[in-house]
Every structure is written in C-alpha cells, then in structure tokens.
Design a protein around this motif. Structure first.
Motif, PDB file in Angstrom:
ATOM      1  N   ALA A   2       0.838  -1.190   0.000  1.00  0.00           N
ATOM      2  CA  ALA A   2       0.000   0.000   0.000  1.00  0.00           C
ATOM      3  C   ALA A   2       0.879   1.248   0.000  1.00  0.00           C
ATOM      4  O   ALA A   2       1.924   1.286   0.631  1.00  0.00           O
ATOM      5  CB  ALA A   2      -0.903   0.001   1.223  1.00  0.00           C
ATOM      6  N   HIS A   3       0.431   2.253  -0.736  1.00  0.00           N
ATOM      7  CA  HIS A   3       1.146   3.527  -0.776  1.00  0.00           C
ATOM      8  C   HIS A   3       0.683   4.409   0.363  1.00  0.00           C
ATOM      9  O   HIS A   3      -0.491   4.414   0.729  1.00  0.00           O
ATOM     10  CB  HIS A   3       0.897   4.235  -2.113  1.00  0.00           C
ATOM     11  CG  HIS A   3       1.496   3.508  -3.269  1.00  0.00           C
ATOM     12  ND1 HIS A   3       2.845   3.528  -3.539  1.00  0.00           N
ATOM     13  CD2 HIS A   3       0.941   2.729  -4.226  1.00  0.00           C
ATOM     14  CE1 HIS A   3       3.088   2.797  -4.617  1.00  0.00           C
ATOM     15  NE2 HIS A   3       1.954   2.300  -5.046  1.00  0.00           N
ATOM     16  N   ALA A   4       1.578   5.177   0.908  1.00  0.00           N
ATOM     17  CA  ALA A   4       1.234   6.108   1.976  1.00  0.00           C
ATOM     18  C   ALA A   4       0.344   7.210   1.405  1.00  0.00           C
ATOM     19  O   ALA A   4       0.471   7.590   0.250  1.00  0.00           O
ATOM     20  CB  ALA A   4       2.500   6.710   2.576  1.00  0.00           C
ATOM     21  N   ASP A   5      -0.578   7.695   2.224  1.00  0.00           N
ATOM     22  CA  ASP A   5      -1.447   8.801   1.839  1.00  0.00           C
ATOM     23  C   ASP A   5      -0.597  10.067   1.766  1.00  0.00           C
ATOM     24  O   ASP A   5      -0.040  10.510   2.757  1.00  0.00           O
ATOM     25  CB  ASP A   5      -2.566   8.951   2.875  1.00  0.00           C
ATOM     26  CG  ASP A   5      -3.650   9.904   2.404  1.00  0.00           C
ATOM     27  OD1 ASP A   5      -3.405  10.684   1.459  1.00  0.00           O
ATOM     28  OD2 ASP A   5      -4.745   9.868   2.983  1.00  0.00           O
ATOM     29  N   ARG A   6      -0.473  10.631   0.581  1.00  0.00           N
ATOM     30  CA  ARG A   6       0.387  11.793   0.383  1.00  0.00           C
ATOM     31  C   ARG A   6      -0.355  13.113   0.535  1.00  0.00           C
ATOM     32  O   ARG A   6       0.213  14.171   0.313  1.00  0.00           O
ATOM     33  CB  ARG A   6       1.049  11.725  -0.987  1.00  0.00           C
ATOM     34  CG  ARG A   6       2.040  10.584  -1.069  1.00  0.00           C
ATOM     35  CD  ARG A   6       2.922  10.716  -2.296  1.00  0.00           C
ATOM     36  NE  ARG A   6       3.950   9.696  -2.253  1.00  0.00           N
ATOM     37  CZ  ARG A   6       4.006   8.664  -3.081  1.00  0.00           C
ATOM     38  NH1 ARG A   6       3.116   8.523  -4.014  1.00  0.00           N
ATOM     39  NH2 ARG A   6       4.973   7.777  -2.966  1.00  0.00           N
ATOM     40  N   ARG A   7      -1.624  13.041   0.876  1.00  0.00           N
ATOM     41  CA  ARG A   7      -2.378  14.273   1.070  1.00  0.00           C
ATOM     42  C   ARG A   7      -1.916  14.966   2.353  1.00  0.00           C
ATOM     43  O   ARG A   7      -1.538  14.329   3.314  1.00  0.00           O
ATOM     44  CB  ARG A   7      -3.874  13.977   1.178  1.00  0.00           C
ATOM     45  CG  ARG A   7      -4.469  13.392  -0.093  1.00  0.00           C
ATOM     46  CD  ARG A   7      -5.924  13.044   0.077  1.00  0.00           C
ATOM     47  NE  ARG A   7      -6.065  12.033   1.139  1.00  0.00           N
ATOM     48  CZ  ARG A   7      -7.205  11.738   1.739  1.00  0.00           C
ATOM     49  NH1 ARG A   7      -8.313  12.351   1.416  1.00  0.00           N
ATOM     50  NH2 ARG A   7      -7.252  10.811   2.673  1.00  0.00           N
ATOM     51  N   THR A   8      -1.986  16.273   2.333  1.00  0.00           N
ATOM     52  CA  THR A   8      -1.632  17.042   3.528  1.00  0.00           C
ATOM     53  C   THR A   8      -2.750  16.900   4.563  1.00  0.00           C
ATOM     54  O   THR A   8      -3.886  16.561   4.204  1.00  0.00           O
ATOM     55  CB  THR A   8      -1.464  18.538   3.182  1.00  0.00           C
ATOM     56  OG1 THR A   8      -2.736  19.056   2.762  1.00  0.00           O
ATOM     57  CG2 THR A   8      -0.403  18.753   2.105  1.00  0.00           C
ATOM     58  N   PRO A   9      -2.453  17.168   5.826  1.00  0.00           N
ATOM     59  CA  PRO A   9      -3.529  17.142   6.836  1.00  0.00           C
ATOM     60  C   PRO A   9      -4.688  18.072   6.467  1.00  0.00           C
ATOM     61  O   PRO A   9      -5.852  17.730   6.678  1.00  0.00           O
ATOM     62  CB  PRO A   9      -2.827  17.591   8.117  1.00  0.00           C
ATOM     63  CG  PRO A   9      -1.406  17.161   7.915  1.00  0.00           C
ATOM     64  CD  PRO A   9      -1.136  17.370   6.437  1.00  0.00           C
ATOM     65  N   ARG A  11      -5.680  18.856   3.414  1.00  0.00           N
ATOM     66  CA  ARG A  11      -6.452  18.219   2.337  1.00  0.00           C
ATOM     67  C   ARG A  11      -7.294  17.059   2.872  1.00  0.00           C
ATOM     68  O   ARG A  11      -8.423  16.862   2.455  1.00  0.00           O
ATOM     69  CB  ARG A  11      -5.490  17.721   1.246  1.00  0.00           C
ATOM     70  CG  ARG A  11      -6.179  17.126   0.028  1.00  0.00           C
ATOM     71  CD  ARG A  11      -6.875  18.196  -0.803  1.00  0.00           C
ATOM     72  NE  ARG A  11      -8.308  18.080  -0.592  1.00  0.00           N
ATOM     73  CZ  ARG A  11      -9.218  18.973  -0.946  1.00  0.00           C
ATOM     74  NH1 ARG A  11      -8.874  20.079  -1.531  1.00  0.00           N
ATOM     75  NH2 ARG A  11     -10.478  18.781  -0.722  1.00  0.00           N
ATOM     76  N   ILE A  12      -6.740  16.301   3.803  1.00  0.00           N
ATOM     77  CA  ILE A  12      -7.494  15.198   4.420  1.00  0.00           C
ATOM     78  C   ILE A  12      -8.722  15.754   5.131  1.00  0.00           C
ATOM     79  O   ILE A  12      -9.834  15.238   5.002  1.00  0.00           O
ATOM     80  CB  ILE A  12      -6.589  14.390   5.375  1.00  0.00           C
ATOM     81  CG1 ILE A  12      -5.530  13.636   4.564  1.00  0.00           C
ATOM     82  CG2 ILE A  12      -7.405  13.432   6.235  1.00  0.00           C
ATOM     83  CD1 ILE A  12      -4.424  13.033   5.393  1.00  0.00           C
ATOM     84  N   ARG A  13      -8.524  16.833   5.893  1.00  0.00           N
ATOM     85  CA  ARG A  13      -9.637  17.474   6.611  1.00  0.00           C
ATOM     86  C   ARG A  13     -10.659  18.006   5.604  1.00  0.00           C
ATOM     87  O   ARG A  13     -11.865  17.815   5.761  1.00  0.00           O
ATOM     88  CB  ARG A  13      -9.094  18.592   7.495  1.00  0.00           C
ATOM     89  CG  ARG A  13     -10.119  19.282   8.350  1.00  0.00           C
ATOM     90  CD  ARG A  13      -9.503  20.296   9.308  1.00  0.00           C
ATOM     91  NE  ARG A  13      -8.682  21.291   8.605  1.00  0.00           N
ATOM     92  CZ  ARG A  13      -7.372  21.442   8.754  1.00  0.00           C
ATOM     93  NH1 ARG A  13      -6.687  20.683   9.584  1.00  0.00           N
ATOM     94  NH2 ARG A  13      -6.724  22.367   8.071  1.00  0.00           N
ATOM     95  N   GLY A  14     -10.176  18.659   4.539  1.00  0.00           N
ATOM     96  CA  GLY A  14     -11.077  19.196   3.524  1.00  0.00           C
ATOM     97  C   GLY A  14     -11.887  18.108   2.836  1.00  0.00           C
ATOM     98  O   GLY A  14     -13.082  18.276   2.579  1.00  0.00           O
ATOM     99  N   ASP A  15     -11.242  16.989   2.530  1.00  0.00           N
ATOM    100  CA  ASP A  15     -11.945  15.864   1.905  1.00  0.00           C
ATOM    101  C   ASP A  15     -13.038  15.317   2.831  1.00  0.00           C
ATOM    102  O   ASP A  15     -14.132  14.972   2.382  1.00  0.00           O
ATOM    103  CB  ASP A  15     -10.974  14.751   1.533  1.00  0.00           C
ATOM    104  CG  ASP A  15     -10.079  15.114   0.347  1.00  0.00           C
ATOM    105  OD1 ASP A  15     -10.345  16.124  -0.346  1.00  0.00           O
ATOM    106  OD2 ASP A  15      -9.100  14.381   0.127  1.00  0.00           O
ATOM    107  N   ALA A  16     -12.737  15.243   4.137  1.00  0.00           N
ATOM    108  CA  ALA A  16     -13.726  14.748   5.107  1.00  0.00           C
ATOM    109  C   ALA A  16     -14.927  15.687   5.174  1.00  0.00           C
ATOM    110  O   ALA A  16     -16.084  15.238   5.197  1.00  0.00           O
ATOM    111  CB  ALA A  16     -13.091  14.582   6.491  1.00  0.00           C
ATOM    112  N   VAL A  17     -14.658  16.984   5.196  1.00  0.00           N
ATOM    113  CA  VAL A  17     -15.745  17.968   5.253  1.00  0.00           C
ATOM    114  C   VAL A  17     -16.574  17.905   3.974  1.00  0.00           C
ATOM    115  O   VAL A  17     -17.807  17.881   4.026  1.00  0.00           O
ATOM    116  CB  VAL A  17     -15.189  19.393   5.493  1.00  0.00           C
ATOM    117  CG1 VAL A  17     -16.278  20.436   5.321  1.00  0.00           C
ATOM    118  CG2 VAL A  17     -14.568  19.492   6.878  1.00  0.00           C
TER     119      VAL A  17
END
Length: 134
Positions: A2-9, A11-17
């Motif tokens: 598996a590849h590590a999630d390269r999104r920034t924190p 971007r991760i928060r934005g995707d969740a919202v």
C-alpha cells in the motif's frame, strides 16, 4: 504494498468535510454532477443537480468553507468578491463542458462547516450570490 497517503492534513480534513457536505446534500434529494470541478483560475467543490427545489433541475455550484470555529465570521464570510468571480468563471467553464446543463437554471450556494471535520455543523446558504452580483 500500500502507498502512503500523500495528502496534507489540510487536504485530508477538507476531503472529510466535503464528504460530509455531499452526504448532507444527497439526503436533501440533490444529485452530484461533479466534485472538485477545476477550471483555469478556480475550482468548484461540488456541482449538484437540485430537482426538488423551486427551480426544476437547477444546477447548483456549491462552495464548501470550513473553519474549526465560527470565530472571525466563519467560513461563509471568507467568500469575498474575488472568490465569487473565480467561482463564476469555473461555473461558466463547467457549463461549456457540459452543454446538456447550459440552459438549466443555476445558483451558487455556500455551505459553511465548522467543528469536527467528520461530522461538522453545517450552515447552508442557498442562492448565496448571483453571477451578476460581482
């Protein structure tokens, strides 16, 4: 492997919202046409089809604004004239790329989200601005 999630924190928060907002809008009877519709100079978070409102089959361009709290005006206050112009340009490009929606009524909504990104409090401002307001 598996590849590590390269999104920034952020971007991760934005995707969740955005996912929470999308689920909310779908529960209101809206249908997603596009997510993160990019055009030169701008991006629209969600493009939805609203066939339950006052406008039959309206194309709704949704700007999602997240703030951890509503201090300093919250997310909706951050949609200034420059941001509105970029959203309008991106909406025009979207409609050019999707001529099947070119004659549909359109509106711009802003959803201000705050609190827990996975389950944010939402304030939905329908018809928050118009293309001829800027």
């Amino acid at each position: 492997m598996a590849h590590a999630d390269r999104r920034t924190p952020r971007r991760i928060r934005g995707d969740a919202v955005e996912a929470a907002v999308l689920a909310y809008l779908q529960a209101q009877g809206m249908h997603m046409l596009s997510r993160n519709a990019a055009a030169r100079g701008g991006e629209i978070d969600l493009v939805m089809l609203d066939n339950n409102g006052r406008d039959a089959d309206a194309v709704v361009f949704v700007e999602v604004r997240y703030r951890a709290s509503n201090a300093f005006g919250g997310g909706a206050a951050s949609v200034d004239a420059g941001k509105r112009r970029r959203l309008i340009r991106a909406a025009q490009v979207f409609l050019q790329r999707h001529p099947e929606h070119a004659n549909a009524p359109c509106r711009f909504d802003v959803i201000a989200a705050s609190g827990d990104p996975a389950a944010p409090a939402l304030e939905w401002l329908q018809d928050a601005f118009r293309a001829d307001d800027v």
